[in-house]
Scaffold this active site. Structure first.
Site, mmCIF file in Angstrom:
data_model
loop_
_atom_site.group_PDB
_atom_site.id
_atom_site.type_symbol
_atom_site.label_atom_id
_atom_site.label_comp_id
_atom_site.label_asym_id
_atom_site.label_seq_id
_atom_site.Cartn_x
_atom_site.Cartn_y
_atom_site.Cartn_z
ATOM 1 N N ASP A 49 1.035 -1.268 -0.217
ATOM 2 C CA ASP A 49 -0.210 0.034 0.071
ATOM 3 C C ASP A 49 0.888 1.272 0.098
ATOM 4 O O ASP A 49 1.713 1.211 0.862
ATOM 5 C CB ASP A 49 -0.725 -0.124 1.264
ATOM 6 C CG ASP A 49 -1.721 1.098 1.549
ATOM 7 O OD1 ASP A 49 -1.936 2.185 0.572
ATOM 8 O OD2 ASP A 49 -2.571 1.059 2.387
ATOM 9 N N GLU A 98 29.646 7.571 5.969
ATOM 10 C CA GLU A 98 29.616 5.939 6.157
ATOM 11 C C GLU A 98 29.617 5.471 4.818
ATOM 12 O O GLU A 98 29.110 4.438 4.767
ATOM 13 C CB GLU A 98 28.488 5.622 7.095
ATOM 14 C CG GLU A 98 27.153 6.183 6.952
ATOM 15 C CD GLU A 98 26.214 5.635 8.316
ATOM 16 O OE1 GLU A 98 26.221 4.481 8.509
ATOM 17 O OE2 GLU A 98 25.411 6.689 8.782
ATOM 18 N N CYS A 116 25.840 7.781 11.536
ATOM 19 C CA CYS A 116 25.342 8.994 11.379
ATOM 20 C C CYS A 116 25.586 10.109 11.975
ATOM 21 O O CYS A 116 25.612 11.362 11.749
ATOM 22 C CB CYS A 116 23.646 8.946 11.029
ATOM 23 S SG CYS A 116 23.207 7.587 10.096
ATOM 24 N N THR A 131 14.244 3.285 2.390
ATOM 25 C CA THR A 131 14.949 4.702 3.481
ATOM 26 C C THR A 131 15.993 5.224 2.705
ATOM 27 O O THR A 131 16.417 6.150 3.264
ATOM 28 C CB THR A 131 14.992 4.340 4.792
ATOM 29 O OG1 THR A 131 15.892 3.185 5.037
ATOM 30 C CG2 THR A 131 13.655 3.575 5.298
ATOM 31 N N SER A 137 17.202 -1.633 15.550
ATOM 32 C CA SER A 137 17.943 -0.413 15.383
ATOM 33 C C SER A 137 16.965 0.794 15.986
ATOM 34 O O SER A 137 17.490 1.832 16.279
ATOM 35 C CB SER A 137 18.105 -0.047 14.109
ATOM 36 O OG SER A 137 17.113 0.171 13.309
ATOM 37 N N HIS A 193 17.941 13.392 14.189
ATOM 38 C CA HIS A 193 18.597 12.498 13.124
ATOM 39 C C HIS A 193 17.234 11.654 12.539
ATOM 40 O O HIS A 193 16.449 11.346 13.273
ATOM 41 C CB HIS A 193 19.388 11.495 13.674
ATOM 42 C CG HIS A 193 19.765 10.245 12.504
ATOM 43 N ND1 HIS A 193 20.308 10.519 11.153
ATOM 44 C CD2 HIS A 193 19.516 9.128 12.334
ATOM 45 C CE1 HIS A 193 20.300 9.768 10.540
ATOM 46 N NE2 HIS A 193 19.984 8.544 11.316
ATOM 47 N N LYS A 200 8.471 8.738 16.733
ATOM 48 C CA LYS A 200 8.486 7.934 17.927
ATOM 49 C C LYS A 200 9.353 8.586 19.032
ATOM 50 O O LYS A 200 8.883 8.697 20.122
ATOM 51 C CB LYS A 200 8.919 6.505 17.577
ATOM 52 C CG LYS A 200 8.005 5.602 16.735
ATOM 53 C CD LYS A 200 8.706 4.289 16.589
ATOM 54 C CE LYS A 200 8.030 3.681 15.489
ATOM 55 N NZ LYS A 200 6.789 3.206 15.649
ATOM 56 N N ASN A 241 16.958 9.254 3.507
ATOM 57 C CA ASN A 241 17.975 9.142 4.755
ATOM 58 C C ASN A 241 19.359 9.473 4.034
ATOM 59 O O ASN A 241 19.802 8.938 3.041
ATOM 60 C CB ASN A 241 17.985 7.743 5.256
ATOM 61 C CG ASN A 241 19.073 7.811 6.515
ATOM 62 O OD1 ASN A 241 19.492 8.954 6.922
ATOM 63 N ND2 ASN A 241 19.068 6.647 7.214
ATOM 64 N N SER A 248 24.120 4.796 14.535
ATOM 65 C CA SER A 248 23.894 3.395 14.863
ATOM 66 C C SER A 248 25.557 2.989 15.380
ATOM 67 O O SER A 248 26.415 3.444 15.178
ATOM 68 C CB SER A 248 23.712 2.661 13.869
ATOM 69 O OG SER A 248 22.398 2.834 13.277
#
Ligand code: CAA
Length: 447
Positions: free
Chosen positions: A31, A83, A120, A163, A211, A244, A253, A328, A364
């Site tokens: 979707d 990175e 990051c 992403t 993560s 970030h 979140k 990202n 990370s």
């Protein structure tokens, strides 16, 4: 004390785009709203055949130098955070300096160059290094250029594929900055984690769900550490909170978690008590499981309250504008979020000098860092000078088959049995031209 901070910023996007709801979702049988609403992404930027982390970084740095009227002698330091490096020894900053030396009369022979690595968060660490170098008085009146540049590709079929993104941010760190002043107060949350890593491989090994948990845990620790040096955060202290942004859904979140933390034991919690009750306290529960279930329930209700929505819409949602359009960009993602916030202030014609931003970086592996920045008098003209809207508008819109080709061509170890033509024509920019005799990458400036 002399103010030190970010004097100017430039953003350089990859020149191709992948439309997530219309091109990616149908191929995955998903979707489209999983991407636009769930992850919060509309498009991802990708590099054309002749673009990479060096060209995007050098093109951003050149625009920065031209716009600020700088010559190589004005720069004492060039640090790159990435990175996506393709060399374990020679830093990307040497390639970028080499590119710039093709178009300026002077050189960067006496500039200190390096490369910063911690996923990051390295972009923010490189800004810190430049800040410390100036504060220590070792800059001899010169400024630093920090470039955060990444081609954030995942293996085909990895959940992270949605992403992806590619772009660079170049920042000029200087005394008496025009854009934002950095402060000495910082908070860290840092632990040895195995959630996202690239052990001698181009595409990451990722435990996606974990993560996200690691991101939230390190952010909470960084917030507590920040408060231990700067004092408790008040909700109205900050105009915006750029995070970030691996994808906007992650920030949604993190913002909710931060809000719950910040309003605990304040009048804001009291005001909400009639509507959703007070926040659960651990000592009120028999075990950790019951406490965590109560917290989840409280958070579900908190995010629907008008009080929370108003704060989120003012302080966080405006930081996500560019991210939704580009995906990202790893090391530069939080710096793109800062620019989105400042663009929002410009659009709303806010009287903004002296306002503060709470900037939350994350890498990370894993580490979060939180600090405050104060907006300076020159912010309006600096943000007004950006050309990112034009760049995004003129991106080439990839078909699915073209996207597959682009992914292949940027995979270093792939032996391609076919020629892939460039999708756009380079003009007034640095381009990648091929590999040299020692396997180095070669670049030219195209008029
Ligand atoms: N309509 C609306 N929403 C929908 C939907 C629909 N039709 N279908 C799904 N969604 C929602 C889901 O409910 C979910 O939202 P919530 O988490 O709020 O419930 C969201 O869309 C994503 O759906 P899934 O969880 O099913 O997506 P996924 O499992 O395919 O992928 C991911 C999510 C694991 C994060 C994956 O994108 C990934 O691995 N990304 C790379 C790792 C990453 O970015 N981690 C973030 C923290 S680490 C970090 O920040 C460093 C970094 O830059 C990498």
């Amino acid at each position: 004390m002399t103010a030190v901070g970010i004097d100017a910023i430039e953003i350089r996007s990859g020149k191709l785009k992948l439309d997530l709801p219309n091109t990616f979702a149908p191929q995955k049988g998903d979707d489209p709203e999983k991407y636009t609403k769930g992850l919060g992404l509309t498009n991802s930027s990708f590099p054309d055949v002749y673009e990479d982390i060096v060209t995007m970084g050098a093109n951003a740095a050149k625009r920065l130098m031209d716009r600020k009227g700088l010559e190589p002698d004005d720069i004492g330091r060039i640090d790159v955070a990435t990175e996506s490096a393709f060399d374990h020894s020679k830093p990307v900053s040497t390639y970028i300096a080499g590119c710039l030396e093709k178009v300026y009369d002077g050189d960067f022979v006496h500039a200190n160059k390096g490369e910063r690595k911690f996923a990051c968060v390295a972009g923010t660490q490189a800004v810190d290094d430049a800040y410390n170098w100036i504060r220590a008085g070792r800059n001899r009146g010169r400024a630093a250029i920090v470039v955060a540049t990444d081609t954030a590709l995942y293996a085909r079929g990895d959940p992270g594929e949605a992403t992806q993104g590619a772009g660079a941010v170049a920042m000029l760190i200087d005394e008496e900055p025009s854009l934002v002043e950095l402060s000495n107060d910082q908070g860290y949350g840092s632990k040895d984690e195995t959630d996202f890593l690239k052990p001698n491989q181009q595409f990451p090994s990722v435990d996606g769900k974990r993560s996200m948990q690691v991101y939230l845990s390190r952010m909470r620790e960084a917030l507590e550490d920040y408060e231990s040096v700067a004092g408790d955060i008040e909700l109205d202290d900050f105009a915006y909170a750029p995070f970030h942004t691996p994808f906007p859904g992650m920030v949604r979140k993190a913002a909710l978690l931060a809000y719950r933390h910040v309003i605990r034991d304040t009048e804001y919690e009291d005001d909400l008590a009639g509507e959703i009750g007070r926040q659960p306290r651990e000592h009120e529960y028999d075990d950790r499981e019951a406490y965590e279930a109560a917290i989840r329930e409280y958070m579900d209700e908190l995010k629907t309250t008008e009080q929370y929505r108003t704060w989120y819409d003012d302080a966080v949602e405006p930081t996500l504008g560019l991210s939704r359009e580009v995906g990202n960009w790893y090391t530069s993602s939080v710096h793109v979020a800062r620019v989105s916030a400042l663009r929002d202030a410009l659009e709303r014609d806010r009287d903004f000098v002296g306002e503060t931003l709470l900037v939350a970086s994350y890498g990370s592996g894993a580490q979060a860092e939180i600090h405050a920045e104060t907006v300076r008098a020159g912010w309006r003209s600096e943000i007004d000078a950006l050309d990112i809207d034009d760049q995004l508008e003129s991106r080439y819109d990839l078909t699915w088959e073209e996207y597959e080709d682009v992914h292949d061509i940027h995979e270093y170890d792939k032996d391609l049995d076919r020629e892939i033509e460039e999708f756009t024509a380079p003009e007034g920019e640095f381009v990648f031209t091929g590999w040299g005799r020692m396997n180095e990458r070669k670049y030219e400036y195209v008029e």
